[in-house]
Every structure is written in C-alpha cells, then in structure tokens.
Design an enzyme around this catalytic site. Structure first.
Site, PDB file in Angstrom:
ATOM      1  N   SER A   1      29.625  93.013  94.903  1.00 45.72           N
ATOM      2  CA  SER A   1      30.217  91.667  95.650  1.00 45.72           C
ATOM      3  C   SER A   1      29.741  90.514  95.294  1.00 45.72           C
ATOM      4  CB  SER A   1      29.785  91.872  97.399  1.00 45.72           C
ATOM      5  OG  SER A   1      28.563  92.490  97.442  1.00 45.72           O
TER       6      SER A   1
ATOM      7  N   GLU B   1      32.975 102.661 103.857  1.00 36.89           N
ATOM      8  CA  GLU B   1      33.409 101.337 103.891  1.00 36.89           C
ATOM      9  C   GLU B   1      34.817 101.257 104.569  1.00 36.89           C
ATOM     10  OE1 GLU B   1      33.029  98.496 100.835  1.00 36.89           O
ATOM     11  OE2 GLU B   1      34.237  97.182 101.898  1.00 36.89           O
TER      12      GLU B   1
HETATM   13  O1  KIV Z   1      29.136  95.368  96.666  1.00 36.36           O
HETATM   14  C1  KIV Z   1      28.757  95.469  97.913  1.00 36.36           C
HETATM   15  O2  KIV Z   1      28.248  94.485  98.287  1.00 36.36           O
HETATM   16  C2  KIV Z   1      28.909  96.563  98.537  1.00 36.36           C
HETATM   17  C3  KIV Z   1      28.760  96.603  99.880  1.00 36.36           C
HETATM   18  C4  KIV Z   1      29.699  95.951 100.758  1.00 36.36           C
HETATM   19  C5  KIV Z   1      28.458  98.034 100.527  1.00 36.36           C
HETATM   20  O3  KIV Z   1      29.264  97.523  97.869  1.00 36.36           O
END
Ligand code: KIV
Length: 274
Positions: free
Chosen positions: A50, A187
């Site tokens: 992310s 998720e």
């Molecule tokens: O990339 C990310 O931050 C994640 C989390 C939201 C679990 O995979």
C-alpha cells in the site's frame, strides 16, 4: 562495567502463540521515524505494498517494485528494535513459480533484515508458501480481498457476502495454514465468515475490514491517523493528522511571511535565559 541491554525482536513462534490467547496488534509502516514510534506498541509492522499509494501517489499497488519494498523495508528495520517486521512481496515478484518467489523473498530478507514476507493468494499460492517456509522464509498469507487481483476481481469488493462464496474462501484459509504460513491477513471478508475461518484454522487471522473476532487487526497507519482524505469506510480514526499538518504549515507560512521567524542568535539566547 556497563551492561549492554539488547532488545529482542518478537519472533514468528511468538506471533503464532497469540492464537486463542492475546490479540495481535499490527500496523503498516513505511519509514524510520514512524517505526520508532510504533515499535513499543505493536507486535508486528507490515511494510505493505500500500506504500505505492500512500508514499508514492500511485493509483494501485500494481506499480510497486521489489526495489521500493526493499528501500522502505530497510528504513523500517533501522527504525525499530522490537516488533516483528514483515515486508510485502510486490505484484510480479512471486506468482511465476516457487523458485522465483524464493529468490526474491530471500533478497528481501537479506537486504532489509526483516523477519518475514507476506504474499497474496490462497490455494493457488499454497505450493509457493510451502516452498518458502520449508526453506527458512516465514510467510504471512493474505486472502479475501487481495488488492493485487482487483483488475481480475473488478474492483474492491467485500468477499463472502453470499454463503455460496464461503467454501472457496475457507479452502483458501486452510490451504495457507496447511502450507506453513505463520499468520494470515483476512481482508474485506464478510464478518461471519471471517469469524468462522478464525475458529477453523490453527494460525492467527489478522483482520482488516473483516471481523472483531479475528485473532488480530491491522490498519494502514496513515488511514487511522487521519492523513488519508478518503479512507476506507471501516477505518476507525485515532487522530486527525491531516488537518493538524495543514494548520501547522499555515502557522509556519504566516510566521515566515511576517518575519516572525527566530534567527539563530535568538534561539541561543532563548536557551540561555530560558
Ligand atoms: O499493503 C498493505 O498495506 C496490506 C495491508 C492492508 C494488509 O496488505
């Protein structure tokens, strides 16, 4: 003689031992200063892909590279002493074969000093998870709404809204656990299904937009701090750092423009007299 106090990092077996005991506290983290602030309070920090959106302004996670993950992984490991650091495997770095996944995951571990990697996918990734864990690479799974698959899934949709979808998602959870993952992120999974999976598998489930019944929770740090103007609906905000930063910058700009900015001599004399 002075004693050297060494802080021991949380280990993979310690995270596993949270199952049916104490909830696992997890947050994402991408840089050294925030790693230092989080370190005492969380069990696990995830350098999530992310970071592509949060740190680099990308539209989704698909443009994130191994180099980006390694750069941020190094910063988080340097900024922390205690929490277990897990680094996400980015899109294209692990899906091709268990061997490619091993080579790239080994690079992430060697270059960042992190403890574990996370990768997306259930049954289809079980062979790869088994290959990595049996060769010394701890793996965190990630099932349900998997952002690297959103082009195929047609967007960000909660998984398991109808009971007809449940068996496939439960099979994913079981496959990841049986393959040796030490925990699994659930998720965007319908609440009763996430709770059911949590009872069914022997490793900790870490929820995000899933269920309070999961064995732990994770959020994107910037979402819960109020830095994201459009956070997902399920995110509880614990601070309003977006408005706080804007106000601080406004005050700074006013000080600079009205020449109310202290010169270096003033700072020294303030320190002496104060
Ligand atoms: O990339 C990310 O931050 C994640 C989390 C939201 C679990 O995979």
């Amino acid at each position: 003689m002075s004693a050297i106090v060494q802080t021991k990092r949380v280990t993979v077996p310690e995270i596993r031992a949270h199952k049916n005991a104490k909830p696992v506290v997890c947050l994402t983290c991408y840089h050294a200063h925030t790693a230092r602030l989080l370190d005492e309070h969380v069990d696990l920090m995830l350098v999530g892909d992310s970071l592509g959106m949060v740190m680099h302004g990308l539209e989704n996670t698909l443009g994130v590279t191994l180099e980006m993950m390694i750069l941020h992984g190094k910063a988080v490991v340097r900024g922390s002493k205690r929490a277990l650091i897990t680094v996400d495997m980015p899109f294209g770095s692990y899906e091709e074969s268990p061997q490619v996944a091993f080579r790239n995951a080994a690079r992430v571990i060697q270059e960042t000093g992190c403890t574990a990697v996370k990768l997306e996918g259930g049954e289809r990734m079980a062979e790869t998870i088994r290959y990595l864990t049996s060769r010394g690479i701890p793996v965190m799974g990630h099932i349900g709404l998997t952002p690297q698959m959103t082009q195929v899934m047609g967007g960000f949709k909660t998984q398991g809204r109808t009971q007809a979808e449940w068996p496939a998602i439960e099979a994913d959870a079981k496959a990841v656990a049986d393959a040796g993952a030490f925990s699994v992120v659930l998720e965007g999974i319908a609440e009763p299904l996430a709770a059911k999976i949590t009872l069914e598998i022997a490793i900790p489930t870490i929820g995000i937009g899933a269920s309070a019944e999961c064995d732990g929770q994770i959020l994107v740090l910037e979402d819960m701090l109020g830095l994201n103007p459009n956070p997902p609906r399920f995110v509880r905000q614990y601070a309003s750092m977006g408005p706080d930063i804007e106000n601080a910058v406004k005050s700074y700009a006013t000080d600079v423009r009205s020449r109310r900015f202290p010169g270096i001599e003033n700072v020294y004399s303030m320190k002496k007299t104060g």
